[in-house]
Motif scaffolding. Structure first.
Motif: not given
Length: 67
Positions: A17-38
């Motif tokens: 759940a924490a990983l998903r929240r972190g990924r979603d927050a990063a995407m909301d801030e404009g992170a690209r697919d490459v930065s969320t791949a890990d």
């Protein structure tokens, strides 16, 4: 990197759940697919571990079909 195999079930669910929240927050801030791949890869490992545990748990249950 977190290893889902060493966590108990409650910790596993909480970390996922924490990983998903972190990924979603990063995407909301404009992170690209490459930065969320890990993170996506790690989430997939956690989901696979949860599936494996559920399958193992089902195989440990006595069959309702047996007399």
């Amino acid at each position: 990197m977190l290893d889902p195999r060493v966590l108990d079930n409650n910790e596993l669910e909480a970390e996922l759940a924490a990983l998903r929240r972190g990924r979603d927050a990063a995407m909301d801030e404009g992170a690209r697919d490459v930065s969320t791949a890990d993170t996506d890869h790690l989430i997939a490992r956690f989901e696979e571990e949860i599936r494996r545990r559920h399958q193992d748990g089902e195989s440990d249950q006595p069959s309702a079909d047996l007399p």
